[in-house]
Design a protein around this motif. Structure first.
Motif, short mmCIF file in Angstrom:
data_model
loop_
_atom_site.label_atom_id
_atom_site.label_comp_id
_atom_site.label_asym_id
_atom_site.label_seq_id
_atom_site.Cartn_x
_atom_site.Cartn_y
_atom_site.Cartn_z
N SER A 121 -12.89 -0.82 8.87
CA SER A 121 -13.08 -0.47 7.46
C SER A 121 -14.38 -1.12 6.98
O SER A 121 -14.94 -2.00 7.65
CB SER A 121 -11.91 -1.00 6.62
N PHE A 122 -14.85 -0.73 5.81
CA PHE A 122 -16.04 -1.36 5.25
C PHE A 122 -15.77 -2.81 4.85
O PHE A 122 -16.70 -3.57 4.61
CB PHE A 122 -16.57 -0.56 4.05
N GLU A 123 -14.52 -3.21 4.80
CA GLU A 123 -14.15 -4.60 4.55
C GLU A 123 -14.08 -5.40 5.85
O GLU A 123 -13.71 -6.57 5.84
CB GLU A 123 -12.81 -4.68 3.80
N GLY A 124 -14.40 -4.76 6.98
CA GLY A 124 -14.43 -5.42 8.27
C GLY A 124 -13.13 -5.38 9.05
O GLY A 124 -13.08 -5.82 10.20
N GLU A 125 -12.06 -4.84 8.47
CA GLU A 125 -10.76 -4.81 9.14
C GLU A 125 -10.74 -3.80 10.28
O GLU A 125 -11.33 -2.73 10.18
CB GLU A 125 -9.67 -4.43 8.13
N VAL A 126 -10.05 -4.16 11.36
CA VAL A 126 -9.90 -3.25 12.50
C VAL A 126 -8.93 -2.14 12.12
O VAL A 126 -7.81 -2.40 11.70
CB VAL A 126 -9.37 -3.99 13.75
N LEU A 127 -9.39 -0.90 12.26
CA LEU A 127 -8.54 0.26 11.99
C LEU A 127 -8.02 0.87 13.29
O LEU A 127 -6.95 1.45 13.33
CB LEU A 127 -9.31 1.32 11.20
N LYS A 128 -8.83 0.74 14.37
CA LYS A 128 -8.46 1.29 15.67
C LYS A 128 -9.16 0.46 16.74
O LYS A 128 -10.35 0.17 16.63
CB LYS A 128 -8.90 2.75 15.76
N GLY A 129 -8.43 0.06 17.77
CA GLY A 129 -8.96 -0.74 18.86
C GLY A 129 -9.74 0.08 19.86
O GLY A 129 -9.89 1.27 19.68
N PRO A 130 -10.27 -0.61 20.83
CA PRO A 130 -9.77 -1.82 21.46
C PRO A 130 -10.14 -3.14 20.76
O PRO A 130 -9.59 -4.18 21.11
CB PRO A 130 -10.39 -1.79 22.85
N ALA A 131 -11.04 -3.17 19.78
CA ALA A 131 -11.34 -4.42 19.07
C ALA A 131 -10.07 -4.93 18.39
O ALA A 131 -9.27 -4.14 17.88
CB ALA A 131 -12.44 -4.19 18.05
N ARG A 132 -9.89 -6.25 18.41
CA ARG A 132 -8.71 -6.86 17.78
C ARG A 132 -9.08 -7.75 16.61
O ARG A 132 -8.25 -8.00 15.75
CB ARG A 132 -7.92 -7.66 18.82
N GLN A 133 -10.30 -8.27 16.60
CA GLN A 133 -10.75 -9.17 15.54
C GLN A 133 -11.59 -8.40 14.53
O GLN A 133 -12.35 -7.51 14.90
CB GLN A 133 -11.59 -10.31 16.13
N PRO A 134 -11.49 -8.76 13.25
CA PRO A 134 -12.29 -8.08 12.23
C PRO A 134 -13.77 -8.46 12.33
O PRO A 134 -14.13 -9.48 12.94
CB PRO A 134 -11.69 -8.59 10.91
N LEU A 135 -14.61 -7.66 11.71
CA LEU A 135 -16.03 -7.98 11.59
C LEU A 135 -16.20 -9.05 10.51
O LEU A 135 -15.43 -9.08 9.55
CB LEU A 135 -16.84 -6.74 11.18
N ASP A 136 -17.20 -9.91 10.67
CA ASP A 136 -17.51 -10.88 9.62
C ASP A 136 -18.13 -10.14 8.44
O ASP A 136 -19.00 -9.30 8.61
CB ASP A 136 -18.50 -11.93 10.12
N VAL A 137 -17.66 -10.46 7.23
CA VAL A 137 -18.16 -9.88 6.00
C VAL A 137 -18.70 -11.01 5.14
O VAL A 137 -18.10 -12.09 5.07
CB VAL A 137 -17.04 -9.12 5.24
N TYR A 138 -19.85 -10.79 4.49
CA TYR A 138 -20.53 -11.83 3.73
C TYR A 138 -20.72 -11.44 2.27
O TYR A 138 -20.93 -10.25 1.97
CB TYR A 138 -21.90 -12.12 4.35
N PRO A 139 -20.69 -12.41 1.37
CA PRO A 139 -21.00 -12.12 -0.04
C PRO A 139 -22.44 -11.63 -0.16
O PRO A 139 -23.35 -12.20 0.44
CB PRO A 139 -20.84 -13.48 -0.73
N VAL A 140 -22.64 -10.58 -0.95
CA VAL A 140 -23.97 -9.98 -1.10
C VAL A 140 -24.19 -9.66 -2.58
O VAL A 140 -23.25 -9.31 -3.29
CB VAL A 140 -24.13 -8.71 -0.22
N GLU A 141 -25.42 -9.84 -3.04
CA GLU A 141 -25.77 -9.55 -4.43
C GLU A 141 -27.13 -8.88 -4.48
O GLU A 141 -27.95 -9.05 -3.58
CB GLU A 141 -25.83 -10.84 -5.25
#
Length: 157
Positions: A121-141
């Motif tokens: 997802s755009f929030e970094g959450e895994v929606l479908k594997g094989p990846a199991r860990q989310p992506l790192d997401v950072y505060p942006v302005e």
């Protein structure tokens, strides 16, 4: 990055870093500063508060559709706008499965790893594997035309 872009960034960096010293050395009061000088000084201050780092400009973001910042070893940052909400998003674009670069799929509103077809997802959450860990997401302005991302220790950078 081409030579012209690189030289522009170097010029902006030199200007931003020397502006406060030039203001003090010349003895100008804030009322004698141009709007551009005040904006540059404010941008420089904001970009250095709370571990925020300047990643690029809004014109670069609109031109390319994303900004890929690779000046931090092993921690690239990709900034883009959500296709529907236009909200700024900053992520580490390396898939957590085998470190391939994810791509934006604006039609499905997801990030896709082309190597093994993981979806995020755009929030970094895994929606479908094989990846199991989310992506790192950072505060942006966005401050005026400048895009800044929090690169603080609490974000793993």
């Amino acid at each position: 990055m081409d030579r012209r872009s690189f030289l522009n960034w170097v010029g902006i960096g030199v200007l931003a870093n020397s502006l406060p010293a030039a203001i003090v050395a010349c003895g100008d009061s804030p009322t004698n500063l141009s709007a551009r000088d005040i904006e540059s000084e404010a941008t420089n201050k904001i970009a250095n508060i709370n571990n925020f780092r300047m990643i690029g400009t809004s014109s670069e973001l609109e031109k390319m559709g994303f900004i890929l910042y690779t000046n931090i070893v092993d921690k690239p940052i990709m900034v883009f706008r959500h296709p529907e909400t236009r909200e700024l998003i900053a992520i580490n674009p390396k898939c957590t499965h085998q470190q391939c670069d994810v791509a934006i799929d604006a039609e499905q509103n997801i990030l896709v790893c082309p190597c093994h077809d993981s979806y995020f997802s755009f929030e970094g959450e895994v929606l479908k594997g094989p990846a199991r860990q989310p992506l790192d997401v950072y505060p942006v302005e966005q401050n005026g035309y400048v895009i800044v991302v929090n690169i603080g220790e609490d974000n793993g950078l």
